[in-house]
Design an enzyme around this catalytic site. Sequence first.
Site, PDB file in Angstrom:
ATOM      1  N   SER A 318      42.561  36.949  50.862  1.00 22.76           N
ATOM      2  CA  SER A 318      41.798  36.404  49.733  1.00 22.76           C
ATOM      3  C   SER A 318      41.459  37.512  48.744  1.00 22.76           C
ATOM      4  CB  SER A 318      40.521  35.737  50.245  1.00 22.76           C
ATOM      5  OG  SER A 318      39.610  35.578  49.198  1.00 22.76           O
ATOM      6  N   TRP A 321      44.561  38.514  46.929  1.00 26.47           N
ATOM      7  CA  TRP A 321      44.944  37.499  45.942  1.00 26.47           C
ATOM      8  C   TRP A 321      44.209  37.743  44.611  1.00 26.47           C
ATOM      9  CZ3 TRP A 321      41.759  33.774  43.578  1.00 26.47           C
ATOM     10  CH2 TRP A 321      42.438  32.820  42.818  1.00 26.47           C
ATOM     11  N   HIS A 322      42.988  38.248  44.727  1.00 24.52           N
ATOM     12  CA  HIS A 322      42.224  38.467  43.507  1.00 24.52           C
ATOM     13  C   HIS A 322      42.795  39.593  42.658  1.00 24.52           C
ATOM     14  CE1 HIS A 322      39.133  35.885  45.289  1.00 24.52           C
ATOM     15  NE2 HIS A 322      38.710  35.725  44.047  1.00 24.52           N
ATOM     16  N   GLY A 323      43.476  40.513  43.263  1.00 24.26           N
ATOM     17  CA  GLY A 323      44.050  41.582  42.458  1.00 24.26           C
ATOM     18  C   GLY A 323      44.836  42.551  43.296  1.00 24.26           C
ATOM     19  N   PHE A 471      43.085  37.220  37.216  1.00 22.22           N
ATOM     20  CA  PHE A 471      43.574  37.028  38.591  1.00 22.22           C
ATOM     21  C   PHE A 471      44.716  36.059  38.650  1.00 22.22           C
ATOM     22  CE2 PHE A 471      38.946  38.060  39.213  1.00 22.22           C
ATOM     23  CZ  PHE A 471      39.210  39.402  39.234  1.00 22.22           C
TER      24      PHE A 471
END
Lengths: 471, 369
Positions: A318, A321-323, A471
Amino acid sequence: MLFTSVIFLVIFLPIYFLGIQITPKNKQNAFLLAMSLLFYAWGPLQFLLLLLGVSLLNYYLVQRMDQSQQPKKILRIFIAVNLAILLYFKYTNFFIDNFNAALFSDPADYLPALDLILPLGISFFTFQSITYGVDVYRKVNAPANQFNHYLLYILFFPQLIAGPIVQYHQISHQITQRGYSSGQLLEGFYRFALGVIKKVFIANVMAEWIVEIEIWEGNQFSIHSINAWLIALAYTVEIYFDFSAYSDMAIGLGKMAGFDIPENFDRPYLSKTITEFWRRWHMTLGDFMKNYLYIPLGGNRKGKVKMYLFLMLVFLLSGFWHGASWNFVLWGVLHGVFLILDRLFLMKWSLKVPLLFQLLTFFIVVNGWVLFQNEDMTLMTQRFQDMYHWDGWEGFFQHQNATYYFAMFGLGLIWIFLGRFEGLKSWYSLQFDSTFRFATYGKLLVIGSCFIVAFSYLVAGDVNPFIYFNF
Amino acid sequence: MQKHLRYSVLFLTLALWTPLLLTWLKPIEFIPLNGAFPPVSYEKHPNLWNAGYQKNIDKYLEENVYGKSVLTKLRNQIQFKLFGKINAKDIYAFDGIFYRFYSPVFNEEGNFIGKQKVDLIADSLAQLQQQIGANIPILHVFGPEKSHYFTKELPSRFKTKSDSTNLKQFKKVFQQKGFHVLDFDAYFRSKKFDYPIFGKAGIHWTNYASAHAFDSIIAYLNQLKQTSFDRIEIEKGASTPLDPLDQDLGYLCNFIQIPSDPALFAYRLKPKRNTGKKVKALIIADSYFHTCAWTPLKPMLFDEKSNFEYYFNTRYSGVNQGVKTDVHKIAQEMPDYDCIIYLHGVINLENYGFRSISKLIKATAPVKN
């Protein structure tokens, strides 16, 4: 195109609002699709072609999967294609950087980074596409029977760029059968305006404040401890109001056209544990992580140790996934650790002293945002050192505009705190029906007036970023 | 459908379309915003693929949306009234007093150029004075600094008590060398005046302070050269309107209404002794001379052949548009001048003379056979 950009508010929104009213019911989807394509075409056009191409491929693969005797194989191809596109655009340079750092000591030997631009909304687009394929595989819903229905589901502009992540079964029936009413238009506008107000009066001001504090500090590497805390707290307020405002606007725009886009936030900063926080923060991502990653991995069905392992893995991903940066991974790990601690003992304790745990959870979240905010690891470490090294009362932010920033910060905190009162939740939505109610129109008038002031702020050229667009 | 819902939607639709229609029709022209803004940079090679067309339309609309100036002023006024917030870049306000941002944060100690450099500049000035002759005295005028004037009102972090500042060192060395020094920073702080030396919302000394200072300069010159150049009197309570220059920072903040400064009052300048002789001066100055150059003060005190070399970069003669400073022309004109006035605000002392000294030495050097 940002929802709070002048072009959106002055041209796109009036056309959309009027178009919904005058387009015949059987042409509504075509109108919405055209608006969505125009919305996405406001960025580089090749990304629109990429999105259309991938959508066509996804639609085809899922249709084939539905009819296939070996659907799992096609599902794997489907997921691999989508993840490959995301990996290529978002993570290639991250891997190249780390590969270079691990293998070469001389920068002359480094592999060159690729000249890649991240297509807007690719992360959300990918996850939404995956939910569609997986749900068809799981027989949660049948595949879309028309390509334009699928396209509208994927490209519908309110949620395309930064969510909420909508699962196909949540709106499939609305694509084919949805009502239109004047009440919905007004309700939608109300929610949209509320989002604009949150964004302009609080999120944007916090973003400006952070910049002002850094200028006040002369953009020094090490800053005053109070200023470091102010930045952390301002960012905490900013990211919530920024992202939840975007979700409000998306929900409102969807509502205008008769769509019920799922809620994405439910007063997350009042959570007593990090587990609860993730049930209230970016709820549609939480759902995705749970239903499409944690449960397929095994969830809590394979013993406690594996459950903890899966939790950590899910939150590590997670974060990633944000960066494409290690700070996001660390942020994911921090949340993963507290999710495990929740299951070990914190959840039980939190029931005994809820207020204390609300504060503790808020404290953890604020520290988490420091990880999230600073991609430069050295700067991040410095920020933590600054926060936990007391510099006294002299020298903190006393700029001429401090009153304004503190007032808006206070307003943000009050807004968050007022979330405790269930009755005030009604401010988030209005119900227009055949009976004329002064209270309803009074609320619309208040929000409408604030919307005009917010519009003047935007026209005047206030700071206007959107964090989750990255993102 | 109920009427109230139908009318509400109709009203909202019209309201949403209003900005676009007004932008298209532009029924009334609004006064543009004050101040300088960075130019809008449009994509030079726009196309749909690089989103250049789209960005250009965005920028065009952002700049030209109807009522932008009024809406900006509305926002500025609301934020200033409620929270004292100023949105203009580089303007700082504290306790209702406006400063250019560099003024209070300007670190006089940090900007000290050092004793050695001050000595070198002083030596050069002595050489220049020697070359042009004592009958064209060089007057060294230090303008008052707003953050010194309002030192009690400013937070402690903006104050310095150090002796290692350009102002103190220049003054000390110039006086030691017998230069003509007129320190209005000290002068205006040492006395009480009816009229403020700085308007609360002004960037430079007020026109009043400027008039008082230039009259003092003429008095000094008259005494020095035994001349009788025209001087002025300041008549209180006359009908001259307030000069916008006294509140220029307030105007730059783009409020609907700039905050009032009750200390400022109307006055009138009138000739004190009209002999018809006016000083023909070469004025090398920063914007502290604006309060004279663009006001009735200049023709009352200075001959029309006086020249204002702004930062020794642009020449303003009278109210003409500026032309580029020409050092050779100045050298030719030099014998006609009654004096040279170097005028600096304290902030600009680190750049004393604006690189004019060496150029003038070279241009006025006697020709060797």
